[in-house]
Scaffold this motif. Structure first.
Motif, PDB file in Angstrom:
ATOM      1  N   GLU A  21       9.928   5.952  -8.279  1.00 49.00           N
ATOM      2  CA  GLU A  21      11.165   4.452  -9.293  1.00 49.00           C
ATOM      3  C   GLU A  21      11.652   3.492  -8.342  1.00 49.00           C
ATOM      4  O   GLU A  21      12.367   3.001  -8.425  1.00 49.00           O
ATOM      5  N   LEU A  22      10.810   3.746  -7.020  1.00 46.41           N
ATOM      6  CA  LEU A  22      11.713   2.811  -5.809  1.00 46.41           C
ATOM      7  C   LEU A  22      11.699   1.501  -6.215  1.00 46.41           C
ATOM      8  O   LEU A  22      10.537   1.224  -6.046  1.00 46.41           O
ATOM      9  N   GLU A  32      13.869  -3.466   4.705  1.00 44.97           N
ATOM     10  CA  GLU A  32      14.446  -2.327   4.723  1.00 44.97           C
ATOM     11  C   GLU A  32      14.373  -1.525   3.305  1.00 44.97           C
ATOM     12  O   GLU A  32      13.885  -0.144   3.577  1.00 44.97           O
ATOM     13  N   HIS A  33      14.046  -2.054   2.776  1.00 43.88           N
ATOM     14  CA  HIS A  33      12.869  -1.533   0.690  1.00 43.88           C
ATOM     15  C   HIS A  33      11.706  -0.786   1.450  1.00 43.88           C
ATOM     16  O   HIS A  33      11.607   0.393   1.465  1.00 43.88           O
ATOM     17  N   ILE A  34      11.125  -1.698   2.033  1.00 45.93           N
ATOM     18  CA  ILE A  34       9.588  -0.886   2.729  1.00 45.93           C
ATOM     19  C   ILE A  34       9.728   0.111   4.034  1.00 45.93           C
ATOM     20  O   ILE A  34       9.343   0.716   3.800  1.00 45.93           O
ATOM     21  N   LEU A  40      10.511   8.078   3.025  1.00 46.24           N
ATOM     22  CA  LEU A  40      10.536   8.774   1.734  1.00 46.24           C
ATOM     23  C   LEU A  40       9.500   9.745   1.343  1.00 46.24           C
ATOM     24  O   LEU A  40       8.867  10.622   1.931  1.00 46.24           O
ATOM     25  N   ASN A  41       8.472   8.679   2.226  1.00 49.93           N
ATOM     26  CA  ASN A  41       7.345   9.490   2.077  1.00 49.93           C
ATOM     27  C   ASN A  41       6.725  10.344   3.729  1.00 49.93           C
ATOM     28  O   ASN A  41       6.193  11.199   3.102  1.00 49.93           O
ATOM     29  N   GLY A  42       7.264  10.003   4.841  1.00 50.59           N
ATOM     30  CA  GLY A  42       7.084  10.683   5.373  1.00 50.59           C
ATOM     31  C   GLY A  42       7.840  11.738   4.965  1.00 50.59           C
ATOM     32  O   GLY A  42       7.437  12.855   5.741  1.00 50.59           O
ATOM     33  N   LYS A  43       8.828  12.380   4.585  1.00 49.44           N
ATOM     34  CA  LYS A  43       9.478  13.010   4.182  1.00 49.44           C
ATOM     35  C   LYS A  43       8.860  14.343   3.503  1.00 49.44           C
ATOM     36  O   LYS A  43       8.595  15.070   3.290  1.00 49.44           O
ATOM     37  N   LEU A  44       8.147  13.363   2.178  1.00 51.47           N
ATOM     38  CA  LEU A  44       7.271  13.785   1.480  1.00 51.47           C
ATOM     39  C   LEU A  44       5.785  14.777   2.000  1.00 51.47           C
ATOM     40  O   LEU A  44       5.585  15.817   2.059  1.00 51.47           O
ATOM     41  N   ALA A  54      -3.218   3.730   2.914  1.00 51.58           N
ATOM     42  CA  ALA A  54      -3.199   2.631   1.596  1.00 51.58           C
ATOM     43  C   ALA A  54      -2.984   2.551   0.453  1.00 51.58           C
ATOM     44  O   ALA A  54      -2.788   1.460  -0.259  1.00 51.58           O
ATOM     45  N   GLN A  55      -2.363   4.068  -0.092  1.00 52.91           N
ATOM     46  CA  GLN A  55      -1.147   4.473  -1.621  1.00 52.91           C
ATOM     47  C   GLN A  55       0.020   3.651  -0.997  1.00 52.91           C
ATOM     48  O   GLN A  55       0.599   3.320  -1.791  1.00 52.91           O
ATOM     49  N   LEU A  56       0.189   3.886   0.083  1.00 54.66           N
ATOM     50  CA  LEU A  56       1.914   3.577   0.720  1.00 54.66           C
ATOM     51  C   LEU A  56       1.914   1.604   0.606  1.00 54.66           C
ATOM     52  O   LEU A  56       3.358   1.490  -0.608  1.00 54.66           O
ATOM     53  N   VAL A  57       0.317   1.808   0.775  1.00 57.61           N
ATOM     54  CA  VAL A  57       0.722  -0.008   0.668  1.00 57.61           C
ATOM     55  C   VAL A  57       1.169  -0.660  -0.599  1.00 57.61           C
ATOM     56  O   VAL A  57       1.540  -1.260  -1.122  1.00 57.61           O
ATOM     57  N   HIS A  58      -0.051   0.300  -1.435  1.00 57.41           N
ATOM     58  CA  HIS A  58       0.072  -0.552  -2.639  1.00 57.41           C
ATOM     59  C   HIS A  58       1.097  -0.415  -3.540  1.00 57.41           C
ATOM     60  O   HIS A  58       1.230  -1.414  -3.829  1.00 57.41           O
ATOM     61  N   ASP A  59       1.158   0.614  -2.884  1.00 56.54           N
ATOM     62  CA  ASP A  59       3.295   0.986  -3.880  1.00 56.54           C
ATOM     63  C   ASP A  59       4.052   0.306  -2.977  1.00 56.54           C
ATOM     64  O   ASP A  59       4.942  -0.282  -4.415  1.00 56.54           O
ATOM     65  N   ALA A  60       4.060   0.163  -2.308  1.00 52.42           N
ATOM     66  CA  ALA A  60       5.324  -1.031  -1.882  1.00 52.42           C
ATOM     67  C   ALA A  60       5.183  -2.261  -2.647  1.00 52.42           C
ATOM     68  O   ALA A  60       5.825  -3.131  -2.638  1.00 52.42           O
ATOM     69  N   LEU A  61       3.853  -2.762  -2.343  1.00 47.16           N
ATOM     70  CA  LEU A  61       3.682  -4.166  -3.280  1.00 47.16           C
ATOM     71  C   LEU A  61       4.236  -4.202  -3.890  1.00 47.16           C
ATOM     72  O   LEU A  61       4.030  -5.047  -4.733  1.00 47.16           O
ATOM     73  N   TRP A  62       3.850  -3.108  -5.237  1.00 46.41           N
ATOM     74  CA  TRP A  62       4.129  -3.223  -6.472  1.00 46.41           C
ATOM     75  C   TRP A  62       4.971  -2.823  -7.035  1.00 46.41           C
ATOM     76  O   TRP A  62       5.565  -3.083  -7.895  1.00 46.41           O
ATOM     77  N   SER A  63       6.300  -2.742  -6.094  1.00 43.74           N
ATOM     78  CA  SER A  63       7.497  -2.512  -5.957  1.00 43.74           C
ATOM     79  C   SER A  63       8.650  -3.544  -6.006  1.00 43.74           C
ATOM     80  O   SER A  63       9.507  -3.210  -6.829  1.00 43.74           O
ATOM     81  N   PHE A  64       8.300  -4.512  -5.866  1.00 40.03           N
ATOM     82  CA  PHE A  64       8.153  -5.894  -5.731  1.00 40.03           C
ATOM     83  C   PHE A  64       8.254  -6.234  -7.379  1.00 40.03           C
ATOM     84  O   PHE A  64       7.117  -6.651  -8.264  1.00 40.03           O
TER      85      PHE A  64
END
Length: 79
Positions: A21-22, A32-34, A40-44, A54-64
């Motif tokens: 949801e971030l 800082e956002h990325i 968070l992903n590291g904790k998960l 690859a999913q982390l990059v995709h998710d980060a890009l779409w969080s903008f």
């Protein structure tokens, strides 16, 4: 041991929800956002629930917001 397992599940659920949801709201730096999403992903991942890089990059890009559409287009063109 049972209480610890329940606590771990609750923490995993909280982190999972926060990760997905971030959204970047324009406050603070993009870096800082990325980095927060990476953290968070590291904790998960420690809880065996993280996503692949690859999913982390995709998710980060779409969080903008849509104002970053050029960045997403450029990234997709490079793939």
């Amino acid at each position: 041991a049972d209480k610890y397992e329940e606590s771990e599940k609750a923490e995993a659920a909280r982190l999972h929800k926060e990760f997905h949801e971030l959204k970047y709201d324009g406050n603070g730096s993009v870096r800082e956002h990325i980095m927060h999403k990476v953290q968070l992903n590291g904790k998960l991942r420690d809880l065996k629930m993280g996503v692949a890089d690859a999913q982390l990059v995709h998710d980060a890009l779409w969080s903008f917001s849509s104002t970053f559409s050029q960045l997403r287009s450029t990234y997709n063109a490079l793939e």
